[in-house]
Design a protein around this motif. Structure first.
Motif, PDB file in Angstrom:
ATOM      1  N   MET A   1      47.836  11.653   5.382  1.00 25.99           N
ATOM      2  CA  MET A   1      48.688  10.454   5.347  1.00 25.99           C
ATOM      3  C   MET A   1      49.961  10.601   6.175  1.00 25.99           C
ATOM      4  O   MET A   1      50.675   9.633   6.398  1.00 25.99           O
ATOM      5  N   THR A   2      50.268  11.820   6.628  1.00 26.96           N
ATOM      6  CA  THR A   2      51.464  12.031   7.440  1.00 26.96           C
ATOM      7  C   THR A   2      51.178  11.597   8.872  1.00 26.96           C
ATOM      8  O   THR A   2      50.197  12.052   9.476  1.00 26.96           O
ATOM      9  N   LYS A   3      51.999  10.714   9.424  1.00 27.51           N
ATOM     10  CA  LYS A   3      51.653  10.147  10.721  1.00 27.51           C
ATOM     11  C   LYS A   3      52.845   9.972  11.645  1.00 27.51           C
ATOM     12  O   LYS A   3      53.961   9.719  11.214  1.00 27.51           O
ATOM     13  N   ASP A   4      52.535  10.096  12.915  1.00 21.88           N
ATOM     14  CA  ASP A   4      53.487   9.744  13.962  1.00 21.88           C
ATOM     15  C   ASP A   4      53.034   8.400  14.500  1.00 21.88           C
ATOM     16  O   ASP A   4      52.179   8.321  15.377  1.00 21.88           O
ATOM     17  N   LEU A   5      53.569   7.336  13.957  1.00 18.90           N
ATOM     18  CA  LEU A   5      53.026   6.006  14.230  1.00 18.90           C
ATOM     19  C   LEU A   5      53.256   5.546  15.664  1.00 18.90           C
ATOM     20  O   LEU A   5      52.404   4.935  16.280  1.00 18.90           O
ATOM     21  N   ASP A   6      54.452   5.830  16.194  1.00 17.46           N
ATOM     22  CA  ASP A   6      54.734   5.315  17.539  1.00 17.46           C
ATOM     23  C   ASP A   6      54.470   6.354  18.632  1.00 17.46           C
ATOM     24  O   ASP A   6      54.765   6.116  19.804  1.00 17.46           O
ATOM     25  N   GLY A   7      53.907   7.489  18.268  1.00 19.18           N
ATOM     26  CA  GLY A   7      53.486   8.464  19.269  1.00 19.18           C
ATOM     27  C   GLY A   7      54.609   9.124  20.041  1.00 19.18           C
ATOM     28  O   GLY A   7      54.405   9.602  21.154  1.00 19.18           O
ATOM     29  N   ASP A   8      55.816   9.171  19.459  1.00 10.48           N
ATOM     30  CA  ASP A   8      56.923   9.796  20.204  1.00 10.48           C
ATOM     31  C   ASP A   8      57.099  11.263  19.851  1.00 10.48           C
ATOM     32  O   ASP A   8      58.083  11.893  20.254  1.00 10.48           O
ATOM     33  N   GLY A   9      56.150  11.821  19.107  1.00 11.41           N
ATOM     34  CA  GLY A   9      56.236  13.245  18.802  1.00 11.41           C
ATOM     35  C   GLY A   9      57.003  13.561  17.535  1.00 11.41           C
ATOM     36  O   GLY A   9      57.049  14.710  17.118  1.00 11.41           O
ATOM     37  N   THR A  10      57.631  12.573  16.939  1.00 13.34           N
ATOM     38  CA  THR A  10      58.283  12.810  15.653  1.00 13.34           C
ATOM     39  C   THR A  10      57.551  12.028  14.578  1.00 13.34           C
ATOM     40  O   THR A  10      57.049  10.930  14.841  1.00 13.34           O
ATOM     41  N   ILE A  11      57.506  12.619  13.392  1.00 15.20           N
ATOM     42  CA  ILE A  11      56.784  11.965  12.302  1.00 15.20           C
ATOM     43  C   ILE A  11      57.622  10.832  11.747  1.00 15.20           C
ATOM     44  O   ILE A  11      58.804  11.008  11.467  1.00 15.20           O
ATOM     45  N   ASP A  12      57.028   9.652  11.638  1.00 13.01           N
ATOM     46  CA  ASP A  12      57.797   8.567  11.040  1.00 13.01           C
ATOM     47  C   ASP A  12      57.153   8.008   9.774  1.00 13.01           C
ATOM     48  O   ASP A  12      57.648   7.063   9.200  1.00 13.01           O
ATOM     49  N   ARG A  13      56.057   8.587   9.349  1.00 13.54           N
ATOM     50  CA  ARG A  13      55.616   8.304   7.979  1.00 13.54           C
ATOM     51  C   ARG A  13      55.212   9.614   7.332  1.00 13.54           C
ATOM     52  O   ARG A  13      54.288  10.280   7.779  1.00 13.54           O
ATOM     53  N   TRP A  14      55.954   9.969   6.290  1.00 10.67           N
ATOM     54  CA  TRP A  14      55.725  11.246   5.630  1.00 10.67           C
ATOM     55  C   TRP A  14      54.650  11.121   4.568  1.00 10.67           C
ATOM     56  O   TRP A  14      54.495  10.071   3.947  1.00 10.67           O
ATOM     57  N   GLY A  15      53.904  12.207   4.376  1.00 15.85           N
ATOM     58  CA  GLY A  15      52.951  12.243   3.282  1.00 15.85           C
ATOM     59  C   GLY A  15      53.676  12.108   1.961  1.00 15.85           C
ATOM     60  O   GLY A  15      53.259  11.391   1.058  1.00 15.85           O
ATOM     61  N   ILE A  16      54.811  12.803   1.858  1.00 14.83           N
ATOM     62  CA  ILE A  16      55.598  12.737   0.624  1.00 14.83           C
ATOM     63  C   ILE A  16      57.074  12.800   0.974  1.00 14.83           C
ATOM     64  O   ILE A  16      57.470  13.528   1.880  1.00 14.83           O
ATOM     65  N   ILE A  17      57.856  12.001   0.250  1.00 16.72           N
ATOM     66  CA  ILE A  17      59.296  12.061   0.460  1.00 16.72           C
ATOM     67  C   ILE A  17      59.846  13.184  -0.425  1.00 16.72           C
ATOM     68  O   ILE A  17      59.383  13.370  -1.550  1.00 16.72           O
ATOM     69  N   ALA A  18      60.781  13.963   0.113  1.00 15.37           N
ATOM     70  CA  ALA A  18      61.348  15.064  -0.680  1.00 15.37           C
ATOM     71  C   ALA A  18      61.918  14.503  -1.978  1.00 15.37           C
ATOM     72  O   ALA A  18      62.738  13.599  -1.948  1.00 15.37           O
ATOM     73  N   PRO A  19      61.471  15.017  -3.129  1.00 18.19           N
ATOM     74  CA  PRO A  19      61.910  14.441  -4.404  1.00 18.19           C
ATOM     75  C   PRO A  19      63.398  14.663  -4.661  1.00 18.19           C
ATOM     76  O   PRO A  19      64.025  15.506  -4.022  1.00 18.19           O
ATOM     77  N   LEU A  20      63.907  13.918  -5.628  1.00 15.98           N
ATOM     78  CA  LEU A  20      65.288  14.075  -6.057  1.00 15.98           C
ATOM     79  C   LEU A  20      65.515  15.518  -6.511  1.00 15.98           C
ATOM     80  O   LEU A  20      64.600  16.158  -7.012  1.00 15.98           O
ATOM     81  N   ASP A  21      66.745  16.021  -6.374  1.00 20.70           N
ATOM     82  CA  ASP A  21      66.991  17.456  -6.570  1.00 20.70           C
ATOM     83  C   ASP A  21      66.457  18.030  -7.887  1.00 20.70           C
ATOM     84  O   ASP A  21      65.786  19.047  -7.892  1.00 20.70           O
ATOM     85  N   TRP A  22      66.730  17.345  -9.007  1.00 24.40           N
ATOM     86  CA  TRP A  22      66.298  17.971 -10.262  1.00 24.40           C
ATOM     87  C   TRP A  22      64.820  17.736 -10.540  1.00 24.40           C
ATOM     88  O   TRP A  22      64.217  18.438 -11.335  1.00 24.40           O
ATOM     89  N   PHE A  23      64.208  16.763  -9.856  1.00 23.77           N
ATOM     90  CA  PHE A  23      62.754  16.621  -9.971  1.00 23.77           C
ATOM     91  C   PHE A  23      62.077  17.857  -9.362  1.00 23.77           C
ATOM     92  O   PHE A  23      61.069  18.343  -9.850  1.00 23.77           O
ATOM     93  N   ARG A  24      62.656  18.337  -8.257  1.00 25.53           N
ATOM     94  CA  ARG A  24      62.100  19.528  -7.607  1.00 25.53           C
ATOM     95  C   ARG A  24      62.127  20.705  -8.568  1.00 25.53           C
ATOM     96  O   ARG A  24      61.232  21.531  -8.593  1.00 25.53           O
ATOM     97  N   ALA A  25      63.209  20.776  -9.366  1.00 28.60           N
ATOM     98  CA  ALA A  25      63.328  21.883 -10.309  1.00 28.60           C
ATOM     99  C   ALA A  25      62.237  21.794 -11.375  1.00 28.60           C
ATOM    100  O   ALA A  25      61.643  22.807 -11.740  1.00 28.60           O
TER     101      ALA A  25
END
Lengths: 304, 426, 281
Positions: free
Chosen positions: B181-205
């Protein structure tokens, strides 16, 4: 004669110098109850191990002071360092930046009122609104700033998310939020300077910079001292903005001393440690203020 | 000006007189909650309904900001004798309040008034939330766990199924799905749709200690005096999170204090959040979502869960009438457990599971899914300085994800810091 | 062309200031715009400055909500507290400042020194002791708890004393020679003379009290006693508040309007007041 003599010692007699204390009485009573005694009490608390809830306070001497300076995992010194970093950025920015804004608004001939309102307005906004607005602007994936940076072809930034930029970003937001007060004070100070002095200097061939350097700046010295003392005190007590924008992160790199004091007292329930920290902070502020008074040669009379 | 002051004083006196007058007719009890979002509205409606049905009791609900301000104020209110008769307390704060005698133990006779016992609750929930050193102080209102919120459209776009039994279960499945699901939609070499967004800090814990438990170990020594993060298992759990960013490149490397927006706006295909996030997901415009359980990164099926509990803060002087009113209120709220579940929590009571609405309603999908964790749930260690320990874990993970420290160094530092807190003991 | 050259400095100044002012106002405009959007629209991507749908629903929710303190009640509390604080600070501090500026008495320098040095003390240092004292007195959850401790602030006395030193004594001396008592001199001569300083002080005290957050957060736990900042904070959910950004910003906009209007109306007076009071050390 005898009755006159007696009256002389009554406080209500105006000729008795001690009657001045009648004027001071309401204020001094409040001062003693709400400032002087609490200060002494907090010094006492700093000598105790006390958690607010739970067991009664236990006397521990100076060990709270010892703990906050020597315990390697204690965050007091790092948070003091972060506060210093904030002060290094914020104090010059507030003192100089708002001076330039005030000088510019004072000099401009149109829309003066609009500019005054624009720079003062953020001051009256509530903390909750500030947090929503700015978190929104700075969000690394969906924030306004990165959206417009993207349109301009700039790489996306996470200003609040990295140690290198987080504190400076907080400084910038603080400046946006708090510039109103020093700005107004400078603006008023500038109005105090007689126009005739500038006119005279102009006749002697002085340019705008000369006028600023040799008339405005020296005459604003007392105002400058006032602003810088207030800003130093304010910088060391910074809390709200940081708490809102980063909560002290990333990895405690923006945790400031008042936040740490608050957490220590009210979340870790270590009242003794928190009181000790407050006293250390107080001592630092006194030193800074004395240095400033020296730098700005407080007490010399100014003649216009 | 003197007039306005006098007027203010008069109004003040009148108000005080009025407010004490109302109290005389009924038993009034204060109820403090920390539900500041839409769930606060649900609780407010429940309280209103309760007041309508009970002519002899008036419950006054106050919402205070969640997080440490709430518990500081609860503590100061107990110290000053101004405490509410009922309050909501997270299970991990019970040791703090119980050890300082700030909340009343809930004895047998109180349980009789409540008509409650362990047979009504999930076993893990009843036994582990609300008790401290063998004594009960809190009645669980609910439990909450973490799940994965998937964007159904993006799942389909990547050729993945959104059926409940097809969603990833293990960490490896999860990473594989994210990679698709992680994609570089516009083909510029940078990812612009992430598979997952980094969770909130304490969720990570929460994910981190769940990872340790799923590998059959714990992050505190059995006697709760030492931190044991720096083990193979601890390294594995933290490495899993670091790899999502730096190895698999499926998680956004930029950490945000508000990761939810990116998911709601479709810039990330998934997010990890609590069951309560259902209210946000339901409200999100044009979002077609489903929920799967938190991935398991070890062989054991264990989930990290927590509870809101009702506690009875200690009063300046005990008032039997108010205590009884408080218990009546708690019982009533628990008898309406399904209504509360709709506010984004899993039920504490087992009988809710048999209600048709709970079993079928589409808007209760996250609650239904995450309720499965109840049978495999594990609570946080019952130590007094828990929130302080959690703060160190949160900070450590952040340093590791941002590449400030290596995984090993992070865990060494974490152990050192937590040990110091455990020695201090509060 | 000559016009441009003659006014080039003014034009440059105007352009720079306009850019800065717009920068300063953008976040505020964004807040106002968001407060008028239906909640689901608030997080649309790409962002829209002008709402597609304008609604007052958020404001309605904020004014008639059952969730926390109704906002009108919070307004009332803030108004009572800020107004009383302001008047009492002026009264208490001007008396003390008069003694310190004009009267000669034993111990004056000591009193002055103590007051001035307490300016540097972080407020957190006195928080707990004052809280416990108010608790012993049964003052928590009363307006007194917010008003009375605020009267002890040293800044007001310091400011008024400095201003009194800067005004000439001639009038007072004349009044004294005419047999006017010291208190009458203070009341009829000095007070009118220090009006600019009183104005400045009134404004800062009022705003300070209006925006104070920490102290009311700790002392006011009853729903009906909360002031605006505390009530607003209760709107702000800790993690998923973004889905209700419209409500929170509507509440904030509503809370900001009174002080903003106050400033707009009295702007000239405020600046003049500060100028005359010579806020300086």
């Amino acid at each position: 004669m005898a009755s006159n003599q007696r009256r002389k010692y009554l406080l209500l007699n105006e000729e008795n110098p001690l009657s001045a204390y009648l004027y001071l009485l309401p204020y001094l009573t409040l001062f003693v109850i709400f400032i002087a005694l609490p200060i002494l009490e907090s010094m006492q608390i700093s000598l105790y191990d006390w958690s607010l809830i739970g067991p009664p306070p236990r006397y521990v001497g100076l060990s709270n002071y010892h703990y906050i300076f020597t315990e390697p995992t204690e965050l007091f010194l790092p948070s003091l360092k972060n506060t210093l970093q904030y002060a290094v950025g914020a104090v010059p920015l507030f003192v100089v930046g708002s001076l330039f804004l005030a000088v510019a608004v004072d000099a401009v001939k149109r829309w003066k009122g609009f500019f005054q309102i624009a720079f003062v307005m953020p001051m009256v906004i509530n903390v909750a609104a500030i947090s929503i607005i700015w978190i929104w602007i700075f969000d690394p994936t969906s924030g306004l700033l990165n959206y417009y940076a993207g349109l301009l072809g700039l790489p996306s930034q996470n200003l609040l998310g990295h140690e290198e930029t987080a504190m400076w970003t907080i400084v910038a937001v603080s400046f946006w939020w708090g510039v109103g007060f020093p700005f107004l004070v400078y603006l008023s100070g500038l109005q105090d300077i007689p126009q005739t002095m500038y006119d005279a200097a102009r006749i002697d061939g002085a340019n705008a910079w000369h006028c600023f350097r040799y008339i405005t700046l020296p005459l604003l010295r007392p105002t400058l001292l006032f602003i810088s003392v207030m800003q130093i005190i304010g910088a060391f007590q910074v809390f709200g903005q940081v708490y809102i924008l980063t909560g002290g992160g990333p990895y405690d790199s923006t945790r400031v001393v008042v936040q740490h004091m608050y957490l220590t007292g009210f979340q870790y329930f270590e009242m003794g440690l928190a009181a000790a920290m407050a006293w250390v902070l107080f001592s630092i502020l006194i030193v800074f203020t004395l240095i400033q008074f020296k730098v700005f040669r407080f007490g010399e009379r100014l003649e216009y | 000006m003197r007039k306005s002051l006098a007027a203010a004083a008069v109004i003040l006196v009148l108000l005080l007189a009025l407010s004490s007058g109302i109290g005389a007719a009924k038993v009034t009890i204060d109820f403090w909650t920390l539900f500041t979002g839409p769930d606060g509205r649900v609780m407010g409606e429940l309280v209103e309904q309760f007041n309508q049905e009970h002519s002899d009791i008036e419950v006054v609900m106050q919402i205070l900001p969640w997080g440490e301000p709430y518990y500081s104020r609860l503590a100061t209110s107990v110290v000053s004798g101004e405490a509410p008769q009922v309050a909501i307390c997270h299970d991990y704060m019970i040791p703090r309040f119980a050890s300082t005698n700030s909340v009343l133990p809930i004895n047998e006779s109180m349980l009789e008034v409540l008509e409650m016992g362990e047979d009504m609750f999930y076993e893990a929930v009843w036994h582990n939330s609300g008790s401290y050193e063998g004594v009960r102080y809190g009645i669980p209102l609910d439990f909450h766990g973490f799940g994965v919120y998937y964007n159904v459209d993006l799942l389909h776009e990547a050729g993945l199924s959104s059926e409940a039994d097809a969603l990833p279960v293990t960490g490896d499945d999860f990473v594989a799905a994210l990679q698709k699901m992680t994609k570089d939609l516009d083909g510029d070499g940078t990812i612009d749709r992430w598979g997952i967004i980094a969770p909130l800090d304490w969720f990570r814990a929460w994910s981190l200690w769940a990872g340790v438990w799923q590998n059959g170990e714990d992050f505190l020594s059995e006697d709760r005096t030492r931190s044991t993060w720096n083990t193979d298992v601890g390294r594995k759990a933290l490495q899993f999170q670091v790899d999502l960013i730096h190895k698999h490149r499926v998680m956004s490397p930029e950490l945000s204090v508000n990761p939810f927006l990116a998911y709601y706006q479709g810039q990330a295909a998934t997010m990890i959040s609590g069951v309560w996030e259902v209210l946000g997901a339901e409200a999100a415009e044009g979002l077609n979502y489903t929920v799967g359980n938190h991935p398991l990164i070890g062989p054991e099926k264990v989930y990290a869960i927590g509870s809101h509990t009702f506690v009875l803060p200690v009063q300046a002087s005990r008032d039997a009438e108010k205590e009884r009113a408080a218990l009546t209120f708690i019982k009533w709220i628990l008898d309406h457990n399904l209504e509360w579940v709709k506010a984004g929590q899993c039920p504490a009571r087992l009988d809710v599971l048999r209600i048709d609405e709970f079993r079928n309603a589409p808007y209760l999908l996250p609650q239904r899914t995450i309720a499965e964790q109840g049978a495999f749930g594990r609570y946080l260690p019952k130590i007094i300085p828990w929130s302080r320990v959690q703060e160190r874990i949160v900070s450590g993970i952040e340093a590791a994800l941002l590449g400030k420290k290596t995984v090993e160094q992070t865990l060494i530092d974490m152990d050192r810091e937590i040990d110091a807190i455990l020695i201090r003991g509060r | 062309m000559t016009w441009v050259r003659r006014h080039s400095k003014q034009i440059v100044l105007l352009v720079i200031l306009t850019v800065l002012a717009v920068l300063w106002l953008l976040p505020i405009l964004w807040a106002i715009s968001t407060s008028l959007k239906p909640n689901p629209h608030t997080y649309r991507h790409p962002p829209r400055w002008i709402p597609e749908v304008i609604t007052l629903q958020n404001f309605r929710e904020v004014f008639f909500t059952i969730r926390t303190t109704p906002i009108w009640r919070a307004y009332y509390n803030s108004l009572v507290v800020s107004t009383s604080t302001t008047f009492l600070v002026l009264a208490v501090s001007s008396l003390a400042a008069y003694a310190l500026a004009r009267l000669d008495f034993p111990g004056r320098n000591l009193v002055l020194g103590v007051i001035v040095s307490s300016l540097l003390i972080p407020g957190q240092i006195t928080l707990i002791p004052v809280f416990l004292r108010l608790h012993r007195w049964g003052w928590l959850n009363t307006y007194k708890a917010l008003i009375v401790p605020a009267l002890a602030g040293p800044f007001a006395v310091f400011l008024l004393r400095q201003f009194m030193l800067s005004i000439p004594r001639d009038l007072e001396d004349a009044a004294r020679i005419d047999g006017c008592s010291k208190f009458r001199t203070f009341y009829t001569i000095v007070l009118p003379l220090i009006k600019p300083a009183l104005t400045t002080l009134a404004i800062f005290t009022f705003f300070g009290s209006w925006n104070d957050f920490m102290w009311p957060l700790i002392t006011m736990t009853r729903r009906n006693m909360m002031t605006l900042p505390v009530a607003l904070q209760a709107y702000l959910a800790a993690f998923n508040y973004m889905i209700e950004a419209g409500y929170i910003l509507a509440a904030s906009v509503a809370a900001t309007i009174p002080p903003a209007v106050f400033f707009l109306i009295f702007r000239r007076y405020i600046i003049k007041g500060i100028a005359l009071s010579g806020l300086k050390l």
